[in-house]
Motif scaffolding. Structure first.
Motif, mmCIF file in Angstrom:
data_model
loop_
_atom_site.group_PDB
_atom_site.id
_atom_site.type_symbol
_atom_site.label_atom_id
_atom_site.label_comp_id
_atom_site.label_asym_id
_atom_site.label_seq_id
_atom_site.Cartn_x
_atom_site.Cartn_y
_atom_site.Cartn_z
ATOM 1 N N PRO A 165 0.805 -1.226 0.000
ATOM 2 C CA PRO A 165 0.000 0.000 0.000
ATOM 3 C C PRO A 165 0.835 1.271 0.000
ATOM 4 N N VAL A 166 1.992 1.243 0.663
ATOM 5 C CA VAL A 166 2.863 2.420 0.685
ATOM 6 C C VAL A 166 3.425 2.683 -0.709
ATOM 7 N N VAL A 167 3.880 1.642 -1.383
ATOM 8 C CA VAL A 167 4.442 1.818 -2.724
ATOM 9 C C VAL A 167 3.374 2.321 -3.692
ATOM 10 N N ALA A 168 2.162 1.784 -3.586
ATOM 11 C CA ALA A 168 1.086 2.239 -4.463
ATOM 12 C C ALA A 168 0.795 3.726 -4.245
ATOM 13 N N ARG A 169 0.856 4.181 -3.011
ATOM 14 C CA ARG A 169 0.631 5.612 -2.725
ATOM 15 C C ARG A 169 1.789 6.458 -3.234
ATOM 16 N N LEU A 170 3.016 5.968 -3.106
ATOM 17 C CA LEU A 170 4.159 6.711 -3.633
ATOM 18 C C LEU A 170 4.026 6.928 -5.131
ATOM 19 N N ALA A 171 3.589 5.907 -5.847
ATOM 20 C CA ALA A 171 3.473 6.007 -7.302
ATOM 21 C C ALA A 171 2.533 7.129 -7.715
ATOM 22 N N ASP A 172 1.577 7.464 -6.865
ATOM 23 C CA ASP A 172 0.585 8.496 -7.172
ATOM 24 C C ASP A 172 0.895 9.827 -6.493
ATOM 25 N N THR A 173 2.124 9.974 -5.975
ATOM 26 C CA THR A 173 2.504 11.190 -5.256
ATOM 27 C C THR A 173 3.636 11.884 -5.995
ATOM 28 N N PRO A 174 3.352 12.889 -6.796
ATOM 29 C CA PRO A 174 4.406 13.544 -7.583
ATOM 30 C C PRO A 174 5.572 14.053 -6.743
ATOM 31 N N ALA A 175 5.293 14.540 -5.527
ATOM 32 C CA ALA A 175 6.349 15.096 -4.686
ATOM 33 C C ALA A 175 7.325 14.033 -4.184
ATOM 34 N N ALA A 176 7.001 12.751 -4.361
ATOM 35 C CA ALA A 176 7.894 11.686 -3.902
ATOM 36 C C ALA A 176 9.144 11.584 -4.757
ATOM 37 N N PHE A 177 9.076 12.036 -5.994
ATOM 38 C CA PHE A 177 10.156 11.765 -6.942
ATOM 39 C C PHE A 177 11.274 12.797 -6.829
ATOM 40 N N GLY A 178 12.486 12.313 -7.062
ATOM 41 C CA GLY A 178 13.665 13.140 -6.894
ATOM 42 C C GLY A 178 14.259 13.043 -5.505
ATOM 43 N N LYS A 179 13.681 12.196 -4.629
ATOM 44 C CA LYS A 179 14.143 12.047 -3.255
ATOM 45 C C LYS A 179 14.181 10.570 -2.878
ATOM 46 N N ILE A 180 14.788 10.303 -1.737
ATOM 47 C CA ILE A 180 14.868 8.949 -1.179
ATOM 48 C C ILE A 180 14.079 8.928 0.118
ATOM 49 N N TRP A 181 13.370 7.812 0.364
ATOM 50 C CA TRP A 181 12.472 7.702 1.510
ATOM 51 C C TRP A 181 12.761 6.432 2.295
ATOM 52 N N HIS A 182 12.382 6.454 3.557
ATOM 53 C CA HIS A 182 12.488 5.290 4.437
ATOM 54 C C HIS A 182 11.102 4.783 4.802
ATOM 55 N N ILE A 242 2.988 11.220 2.749
ATOM 56 C CA ILE A 242 1.788 10.505 2.312
ATOM 57 C C ILE A 242 0.751 10.325 3.415
ATOM 58 N N GLY A 243 1.054 10.785 4.631
ATOM 59 C CA GLY A 243 0.095 10.656 5.715
ATOM 60 C C GLY A 243 0.331 9.399 6.526
ATOM 61 N N PRO A 244 -0.612 9.034 7.385
ATOM 62 C CA PRO A 244 -0.438 7.871 8.270
ATOM 63 C C PRO A 244 -0.148 6.592 7.494
ATOM 64 N N ILE A 245 0.703 5.770 8.057
ATOM 65 C CA ILE A 245 1.081 4.494 7.449
ATOM 66 C C ILE A 245 0.674 3.373 8.387
ATOM 67 N N HIS A 246 -0.072 2.404 7.865
ATOM 68 C CA HIS A 246 -0.445 1.254 8.698
ATOM 69 C C HIS A 246 0.759 0.347 8.883
ATOM 70 N N LYS A 247 1.052 0.038 10.135
ATOM 71 C CA LYS A 247 2.124 -0.894 10.459
ATOM 72 C C LYS A 247 1.561 -1.981 11.358
ATOM 73 N N THR A 248 1.552 -3.181 10.864
ATOM 74 C CA THR A 248 1.012 -4.313 11.606
ATOM 75 C C THR A 248 1.845 -4.559 12.861
#
Length: 322
Positions: free
Chosen positions: A206-223, A292-298
């Motif tokens: 779900p996190v990767v799918a949200r990144l793909a739809d977030t233009p501001a994600a590109f050009g940077k590295i995320w954890h 991207i906002g809150p992230i679900h972590k099991t």
């Protein structure tokens, strides 16, 4: 919706991303070297287009990327062939750009950091790998981010810690989960009392799918970090709590890995990365949450429950699928 291709789709991260896309009714292309593995993983999904490729063939790479808007890259290599990572990234980048792919997401690792100065580790921490595998992963990242800087493609990297979950065999916890279900001795890599973190594989998609739809994600590295700091010992204790059985452990340290490595190339290569077992590296993913906002972590207890439930109960079947 944009068309997404999963390169290296048959692995557990690829299947997690596919599940996230499927849950939203989004079509995707599953790309890999082995058609049988792809069909086993995605053949029953009407949203999946199965495509095989040969990364050493420019025409094959272009064909696999043709018509794709977003390419998610998870291509693996044998643990003793990390020199292939930069080569495969360069070939994929060239083919993707030639095919008109607009953006590329690399699923990365903590290896490029090398030994860290402090925890938790933010994306701004220097990348100073002291291992061959770390240097190869850094070179892979550098190729991608240089392509972004050059305007060839929009790119980003999502770094993950160690992972675990249902059906995840390449996990430090896999043997312990098997022993918890079937009995016997759990082979583990130690020390197992040092702080560590694990990301639950179904949480990644779900996190990767949200990144793909977030233009501001590109050009940077995320954890993307795990559900908090834990230890392997704590997670073994959770397995014992849930099964009601005490696990017998056989823990291999660096010296034992060297000895086993005389006969096992995978274990031999683990020696180089053993520092990650003795020197904690915990990811700070506050920047990603800000993006991207809150992230679900099991929670670990729930993740362990699902992991144990997925272990084949029949020993013969477990041996066949291992």
């Amino acid at each position: 919706m944009s068309r997404i291709a999963l390169f290296g789709a048959a692995g557990v991260i690829g299947q997690s991303i596919a599940a996230a896309l499927r849950s939203h009714g989004r079509a995707y292309r599953a790309v890999g070297r082995n058609e049988a593995s792809l069909r086993e993983a995605f053949g029953a999904d009407p949203l999946a287009e199965i495509v095989t490729w040969n990364p050493d063939s420019p025409a094959s790479v272009r064909a696999a990327a043709d018509g794709v808007d977003t390419l998610i890259y998870m291509v693996g290599v044998d643990y003793w062939q990390f020199e292939l990572h930069p080569k495969l990234m360069r070939q994929t980048l060239d083919g993707a750009v030639a095919a008109g792919v607009r953006q590329l997401i690399l699923i990365g690792t903590v290896y490029p950091y090398g030994r860290v100065a402090s925890n938790p580790v933010r994306e701004s921490h220097p990348r100073e790998p002291h291992t061959f595998k770390g240097r190869m992963r850094k070179a892979q990242e550098d190729l991608l981010m240089q392509a972004h800087a050059d305007g060839r493609i929009r790119a980003t990297v999502l770094r993950l810690p160690d992972f675990y979950g249902p059906g995840v065999e390449a996990s430090l916890l896999h043997r312990a989960a098997q022993a918890a279900v079937h009995g016997g001795t759990a082979d583990m890599v130690g020390p197992i009392d040092r702080p560590h973190e694990f990301v639950f594989v179904p949480d990644v998609g779900p996190v990767v799918a949200r990144l793909a739809d977030t233009p501001a994600a590109f050009g940077k590295i995320w954890h993307l970090g795990g559900a908090g700091t834990t230890t392997q010992r704590d997670l073994v204790a959770e397995m014992e709590r849930q099964t009601g059985a005490k696990l017998r452990l056989r823990v291999a340290g660096k010296t034992m890995l060297r000895l086993i490595g005389l006969f096992n190339p995978f274990m031999r290569e683990m020696v180089e990365m053993h520092y990650l077992m003795t020197e904690p590296l915990i990811l700070d993913d506050s920047a990603l949450r800000g993006l991207i906002g809150p992230i679900h972590k099991t929670p670990y207890a729930q993740g362990i429950r699902q992991t144990l439930a997925a272990v084949p109960r029949n020993r013969a079947r477990a041996a066949v699928t291992a």
